[in-house]
Design a protein around this motif. Structure first.
Motif, PDB file in Angstrom:
ATOM      1  N   ALA A 101     -33.538 -10.350  -3.649  1.00  0.00           N
ATOM      2  CA  ALA A 101     -33.988 -10.639  -5.009  1.00  0.00           C
ATOM      3  C   ALA A 101     -33.784 -12.107  -5.357  1.00  0.00           C
ATOM      4  O   ALA A 101     -34.611 -12.722  -6.042  1.00  0.00           O
ATOM      5  CB  ALA A 101     -33.242  -9.752  -6.001  1.00  0.00           C
ATOM      6  N   ARG A 102     -32.701 -12.689  -4.873  1.00  0.00           N
ATOM      7  CA  ARG A 102     -32.441 -14.097  -5.163  1.00  0.00           C
ATOM      8  C   ARG A 102     -33.379 -15.013  -4.394  1.00  0.00           C
ATOM      9  O   ARG A 102     -33.714 -16.105  -4.879  1.00  0.00           O
ATOM     10  CB  ARG A 102     -30.992 -14.433  -4.814  1.00  0.00           C
ATOM     11  CG  ARG A 102     -29.990 -13.838  -5.798  1.00  0.00           C
ATOM     12  CD  ARG A 102     -28.569 -14.187  -5.424  1.00  0.00           C
ATOM     13  NE  ARG A 102     -27.628 -13.754  -6.446  1.00  0.00           N
ATOM     14  CZ  ARG A 102     -26.314 -13.922  -6.369  1.00  0.00           C
ATOM     15  NH1 ARG A 102     -25.780 -14.507  -5.310  1.00  0.00           N
ATOM     16  NH2 ARG A 102     -25.524 -13.498  -7.336  1.00  0.00           N
ATOM     17  N   GLN A 103     -33.809 -14.586  -3.212  1.00  0.00           N
ATOM     18  CA  GLN A 103     -34.728 -15.421  -2.442  1.00  0.00           C
ATOM     19  C   GLN A 103     -36.141 -15.397  -3.002  1.00  0.00           C
ATOM     20  O   GLN A 103     -36.890 -16.352  -2.827  1.00  0.00           O
ATOM     21  CB  GLN A 103     -34.743 -14.951  -0.978  1.00  0.00           C
ATOM     22  CG  GLN A 103     -33.594 -15.498  -0.153  1.00  0.00           C
ATOM     23  CD  GLN A 103     -34.074 -16.034   1.183  1.00  0.00           C
ATOM     24  OE1 GLN A 103     -34.905 -15.425   1.849  1.00  0.00           O
ATOM     25  NE2 GLN A 103     -33.559 -17.185   1.581  1.00  0.00           N
ATOM     26  N   GLU A 104     -36.484 -14.277  -3.630  1.00  0.00           N
ATOM     27  CA  GLU A 104     -37.827 -14.161  -4.202  1.00  0.00           C
ATOM     28  C   GLU A 104     -37.935 -15.031  -5.452  1.00  0.00           C
ATOM     29  O   GLU A 104     -37.201 -14.830  -6.419  1.00  0.00           O
ATOM     30  CB  GLU A 104     -38.111 -12.699  -4.587  1.00  0.00           C
ATOM     31  CG  GLU A 104     -38.385 -11.797  -3.406  1.00  0.00           C
ATOM     32  CD  GLU A 104     -39.807 -11.928  -2.908  1.00  0.00           C
ATOM     33  OE1 GLU A 104     -40.565 -12.733  -3.483  1.00  0.00           O
ATOM     34  OE2 GLU A 104     -40.148 -11.235  -1.938  1.00  0.00           O
ATOM     35  N   ARG A 105     -38.850 -15.957  -5.457  1.00  0.00           N
ATOM     36  CA  ARG A 105     -39.011 -16.819  -6.636  1.00  0.00           C
ATOM     37  C   ARG A 105     -39.483 -16.015  -7.851  1.00  0.00           C
ATOM     38  O   ARG A 105     -39.206 -16.373  -8.987  1.00  0.00           O
ATOM     39  CB  ARG A 105     -40.009 -17.938  -6.322  1.00  0.00           C
ATOM     40  CG  ARG A 105     -39.521 -18.882  -5.228  1.00  0.00           C
ATOM     41  CD  ARG A 105     -40.449 -20.068  -5.071  1.00  0.00           C
ATOM     42  NE  ARG A 105     -40.040 -20.918  -3.963  1.00  0.00           N
ATOM     43  CZ  ARG A 105     -39.095 -21.846  -4.032  1.00  0.00           C
ATOM     44  NH1 ARG A 105     -38.443 -22.019  -5.164  1.00  0.00           N
ATOM     45  NH2 ARG A 105     -38.792 -22.597  -2.989  1.00  0.00           N
ATOM     46  N   ALA A 106     -40.199 -14.915  -7.584  1.00  0.00           N
ATOM     47  CA  ALA A 106     -40.694 -14.087  -8.686  1.00  0.00           C
ATOM     48  C   ALA A 106     -39.641 -13.100  -9.176  1.00  0.00           C
ATOM     49  O   ALA A 106     -39.885 -12.355 -10.121  1.00  0.00           O
ATOM     50  CB  ALA A 106     -41.944 -13.332  -8.247  1.00  0.00           C
ATOM     51  N   GLY A 107     -38.477 -13.084  -8.536  1.00  0.00           N
ATOM     52  CA  GLY A 107     -37.410 -12.175  -8.956  1.00  0.00           C
ATOM     53  C   GLY A 107     -37.430 -10.870  -8.184  1.00  0.00           C
ATOM     54  O   GLY A 107     -38.095 -10.729  -7.162  1.00  0.00           O
ATOM     55  N   ALA A 108     -36.673  -9.893  -8.698  1.00  0.00           N
ATOM     56  CA  ALA A 108     -36.513  -8.610  -8.022  1.00  0.00           C
ATOM     57  C   ALA A 108     -37.841  -7.876  -7.905  1.00  0.00           C
ATOM     58  O   ALA A 108     -38.705  -7.964  -8.777  1.00  0.00           O
ATOM     59  CB  ALA A 108     -35.502  -7.753  -8.783  1.00  0.00           C
ATOM     60  N   SER A 109     -37.990  -7.127  -6.793  1.00  0.00           N
ATOM     61  CA  SER A 109     -39.211  -6.357  -6.581  1.00  0.00           C
ATOM     62  C   SER A 109     -38.896  -5.146  -5.709  1.00  0.00           C
ATOM     63  O   SER A 109     -37.767  -4.977  -5.238  1.00  0.00           O
ATOM     64  CB  SER A 109     -40.282  -7.215  -5.900  1.00  0.00           C
ATOM     65  OG  SER A 109     -39.971  -7.402  -4.532  1.00  0.00           O
ATOM     66  N   ALA A 110     -39.904  -4.323  -5.469  1.00  0.00           N
ATOM     67  CA  ALA A 110     -39.736  -3.135  -4.636  1.00  0.00           C
ATOM     68  C   ALA A 110     -39.348  -3.503  -3.212  1.00  0.00           C
ATOM     69  O   ALA A 110     -38.684  -2.716  -2.520  1.00  0.00           O
ATOM     70  CB  ALA A 110     -41.023  -2.313  -4.636  1.00  0.00           C
ATOM     71  N   TRP A 111     -39.763  -4.697  -2.759  1.00  0.00           N
ATOM     72  CA  TRP A 111     -39.449  -5.100  -1.388  1.00  0.00           C
ATOM     73  C   TRP A 111     -37.954  -5.241  -1.167  1.00  0.00           C
ATOM     74  O   TRP A 111     -37.497  -5.208  -0.011  1.00  0.00           O
ATOM     75  CB  TRP A 111     -40.150  -6.422  -1.064  1.00  0.00           C
ATOM     76  CG  TRP A 111     -41.629  -6.279  -0.885  1.00  0.00           C
ATOM     77  CD1 TRP A 111     -42.603  -6.734  -1.730  1.00  0.00           C
ATOM     78  CD2 TRP A 111     -42.313  -5.637   0.192  1.00  0.00           C
ATOM     79  NE1 TRP A 111     -43.845  -6.412  -1.259  1.00  0.00           N
ATOM     80  CE2 TRP A 111     -43.708  -5.734  -0.068  1.00  0.00           C
ATOM     81  CE3 TRP A 111     -41.897  -4.978   1.345  1.00  0.00           C
ATOM     82  CZ2 TRP A 111     -44.665  -5.218   0.779  1.00  0.00           C
ATOM     83  CZ3 TRP A 111     -42.860  -4.460   2.197  1.00  0.00           C
ATOM     84  CH2 TRP A 111     -44.214  -4.572   1.920  1.00  0.00           C
TER      85      TRP A 111
END
Length: 330
Positions: A101-111
């Motif tokens: 979640a921290r690596q995703e720039r868009a924030g938390a997701s199902a991935w």
């Protein structure tokens, strides 16, 4: 992705791990060595197998001390070793989901739940969530170390780096923790030389190293003064032996085969566009460094006699996070 849905997926992954671990639900004979040391620590105040004999017959100091705490509280070590291990296994699922979640720039997701699901389904990871040994404590402390380190680097050392403390705890759990601390330092050195074009560590790099030393040095000094040897007992057992490469190679192949890890190479080719710098490149480099070094180390020392190779479990959260990220093309 709404928080309740994401949380539900992560809880499902945790449930899968618990159910999968209970399929194995065993205690390895070697665990009773640690239980004996822990019992003598509680009864006699010393980490000895036989009172009065200072022999370091364990390689999992922090786990042994944790079991001593269980005994001091009148807990049953076999039962609580399983509870603690499964809980720590779930903790590593949470750690890689948080890192995702921290690596995703868009924030938390199902991935974020994909890595935990892959990890919970892995036979070796589930198997060694029981067994009575330190595998999951080592895996959790190491996972907290590398996720913390990469997050600190991704954020440009925005705060005080604390991942060095987690690496110290991992090194106090198993001797291989020193290997991973050194590899992480080598990873950072490579970034300095080839990305930042400098050889001078930043102030925060020194803080990171001191965090490790502040925790690990007192333990090492006690250990050396108590047992009288600079290295763990396994060093003296393994370094003088020969002909370990053949059984070590079979041990490595059984891990690759049982977990279909031969698919990693074509997967890397498919998503090779992720190799350039930044957070993706930083993660890829650490995966490569950890995996190659551990494979060589384990093959060199011959692995062990146990099925579903436990020596590779500590890097499985990193590998599953990388696979999940590649699948998501993050």
């Amino acid at each position: 992705m709404s928080h309740p849905v994401r949380l539900s997926l992560l809880l499902a992954a945790a449930g899968l791990l618990v159910g999968h671990a209970l399929v194995f639900d065993f205690v390895n004979d070697d665990a009773f060595i640690s239980f004996r040391y822990a019992d003598n620590l509680v009864r006699h105040g010393a980490l000895e197998f036989n009172p009065g004999e200072r022999v370091e017959g364990y390689t999992n100091f922090l786990w042994t001390v944790l079991i001593a705490g269980v005994l001091a509280l009148k807990g049953e070590p076999v039962f609580w070793s399983k509870v603690l291990s499964i809980g720590l296994g779930v903790g590593s699922l949470w750690a890689i989901a948080r890192f995702s979640a921290r690596q995703e720039r868009a924030g938390a997701s199902a991935w974020d739940a994909l890595g935990p699901f892959l990890l919970a389904a892995a036979p070796a990871y589930a198997c060694w969530s029981t067994g009575g040994l330190e595998t999951q404590l080592f895996t959790f402390t190491l996972t907290m170390g590398w996720t913390g380190y990469l997050t600190e680097r991704d954020d440009g050392y925005a705060g005080t780096p604390t991942s060095g403390v987690w690496f110290a705890l991992s090194a106090m759990t198993r001797p291989e923790g020193m290997l991973f601390f050194g590899l992480t330092g080598l990873h950072r050195l490579g970034e300095m030389l080839f990305v930042q074009r400098t050889w001078k560590p930043e102030r925060q790099d020194w803080v990171w190293g001191l965090g490790f030393a502040f925790v690990f040095a007192p333990y090492y000094l006690w250990r050396y003064s108590f047992y009288g040897y600079p290295f763990p007992n396994t060093y003296y057992v393994k370094t003088g032996a020969k002909n370990f490469w053949a059984p070590g190679g079979r041990y490595l192949w059984s891990w690759v085969k049982d977990h279909a890890l031969y698919a990693l190479f074509p997967l890397a080719l498919i998503v090779r566009r992720s190799l350039p710098g930044g957070r993706r490149g930083r993660l890829w480099a650490l995966v490569l460094l950890y995996t190659v070094a551990l494979c060589l180390h384990v093959a060199r020392v011959g692995g062990d006699f146990m099925g579903l190779p436990r020596f590779f479990v500590p890097i499985m959260p990193l590998l599953k996070r990388w696979i999940a990220g590649a699948a998501a093309l993050d």
